[in-house]
Scaffold this active site. Structure first.
Site, PDB file in Angstrom:
ATOM      1  N   CYS A 116       0.846  -1.437   0.485  1.00 33.27           N
ATOM      2  CA  CYS A 116       0.185  -0.381   0.271  1.00 33.27           C
ATOM      3  C   CYS A 116       0.874   1.552   0.249  1.00 33.27           C
ATOM      4  CB  CYS A 116      -1.380  -0.038   1.305  1.00 33.27           C
ATOM      5  SG  CYS A 116      -1.424  -1.772   1.232  1.00 33.27           S
ATOM      6  N   HIS A 266      -3.800   6.181  -0.309  1.00 29.75           N
ATOM      7  CA  HIS A 266      -3.895   5.442  -0.335  1.00 29.75           C
ATOM      8  C   HIS A 266      -5.984   4.723  -0.555  1.00 29.75           C
ATOM      9  CE1 HIS A 266      -4.416   0.718  -0.578  1.00 29.75           C
ATOM     10  NE2 HIS A 266      -4.719   1.192   0.746  1.00 29.75           N
ATOM     11  N   ASN A 296      -9.997  -1.685  -3.773  1.00 26.51           N
ATOM     12  CA  ASN A 296      -8.238  -1.096  -3.154  1.00 26.51           C
ATOM     13  C   ASN A 296      -7.219  -2.572  -4.528  1.00 26.51           C
ATOM     14  OD1 ASN A 296      -5.945  -1.611  -1.491  1.00 26.51           O
ATOM     15  ND2 ASN A 296      -6.585  -1.727   0.502  1.00 26.51           N
TER      16      ASN A 296
END
Length: 340
Positions: A116, A266, A296
């Site tokens: 991430c 993120h 994601n």
């Protein structure tokens, strides 16, 4: 004359297969499509084909970058690939992508194994190589296929993660405008066990034992061969760490939130992002959320969000953008850049 690094372009590639909330709801009946959307901010996510790897996606993102931006691939003198789902333990996936793209042999290539926070780290490497005079044109790729490590009955991760890849071109420039940086970084390996695939590396090899499945208190099924995420602990880490990192990067840059045009975190999930925005008091019109149709995508979330906001005219050339990545590791980083 000083040389500066500049972000010149971003392109991204998504696999064709779509996993929408209606499909997930049919597999997890107690979660309706609307409930999934409310919890995550995600309508659908993309999933790589069974024979499609992160390196395949990154290759296609790079080819799209060359094509759409009219870039001569022979000008690339370094390739960086950020992934946590490489084709093999060895060789380095970047070498395989380099060969497939047909880049010149006088071109370096390496992988970085971050998730991430990976886009921040990769950008810092590209900037350092250029401003140290090592390279002039760095192709920075991100790509992950977490779907290959998620148990089909683990809704805690299947509702969140999507597969994707991005390609960013970082070039040398004599002008200090459109610069990249400064950066701040941080690490806390004590949180490693909260987002992990326990088996498959040298520490715990896959075996008959690691394939044994178990069901957690929430009804999610997985084995040590699968991705595990402790959602409450990740949320706690994020709400504690990210505000401090946000403050640190502004202080390091000598700026305030008023000097920033856009903030791109993120893209973990909408619930977490909104909680961070409110806690840090970031104006709504400066805060970019772009994950509803991709999910994601780990190291690809920040460049995808920037590219999509650019496509919508939300981010314009010369705008000041604060980017901040956080998660698996624990690892985090932040930077300020001027938009291409």
């Amino acid at each position: 004359m000083k040389t500066y690094a500049r972000l010149s372009a971003i392109e991204y590639y998504l696999p064709e297969l779509r996993l929408d909330n209606v499909t997930l709801s049919s597999e997890f009946p107690d979660w309706t499509p609307d409930k999934i959307l409310e919890k995550t901010g995600i309508i659908e996510r993309r999933v790589a084909d069974v024979n499609e790897t992160a390196a395949d996606l990154a290759y296609l993102a790079a080819e799209q970058l060359f094509r759409e931006q009219n870039i001569n691939k022979h000008d690339i003198d370094f390739l960086i690939f950020c992934t946590q789902t490489p084709d093999h333990l060895l060789p380095t996936s970047a070498c395989l992508i380099h060969e497939r793209l047909g880049l010149k042999k006088q071109c370096g290539a390496l992988d970085i194994g971050l998730g991430c926070s990976g886009y921040i780290y990769g950008m810092s490497l590209a900037k350092a190589m250029i401003e140290a005079g090592i390279s002039k044109n760095v192709l920075f790729l991100t790509g992950d296929t977490y779907s290959k490590y998620m148990h089909p009955k683990d809704r805690s991760v299947r509702t969140l993660f999507g597969d994707a890849a991005t390609a960013s071109l970082v070039i040398s420039s004599d002008a200090p405008s459109a610069k990249i940086g400064p950066f701040v970084f941080g690490t806390d390996g004590a949180g490693a066990e909260n987002l992990i695939i326990p088996a498959g590396g040298s520490r715990i090899a896959t075996s008959v034992d690691t394939a044994v499945e178990y069901t957690d208190a929430m009804g999610n099924v997985r084995s040590p061969n699968h991705l595990y995420m402790n959602g409450p602990e990740i949320m706690s880490f994020t709400l504690t760490s990210v505000p401090a990192v946000f403050k640190e990067i502004l202080e390091h840059a000598g700026k305030t939130i008023d000097d920033i045009d856009h903030v791109v975190f993120h893209q973990a999930n909408k619930f977490m992002l909104e909680a961070l925005r409110k806690k840090i008091k970031i104006p709504h019109d400066k805060f970019i959320i772009e994950l509803d149709t991709v999910g994601n995508t780990v190291s690809s979330t920040i460049p995808i969000a920037i590219a999509r906001a650019k496509q919508k005219g939300q981010i314009r050339r010369g705008d000041t953008v604060l980017i901040l990545g956080f998660g698996v590791g624990y690892s985090w980083g932040a930077a300020i850049l001027e938009s291409y």
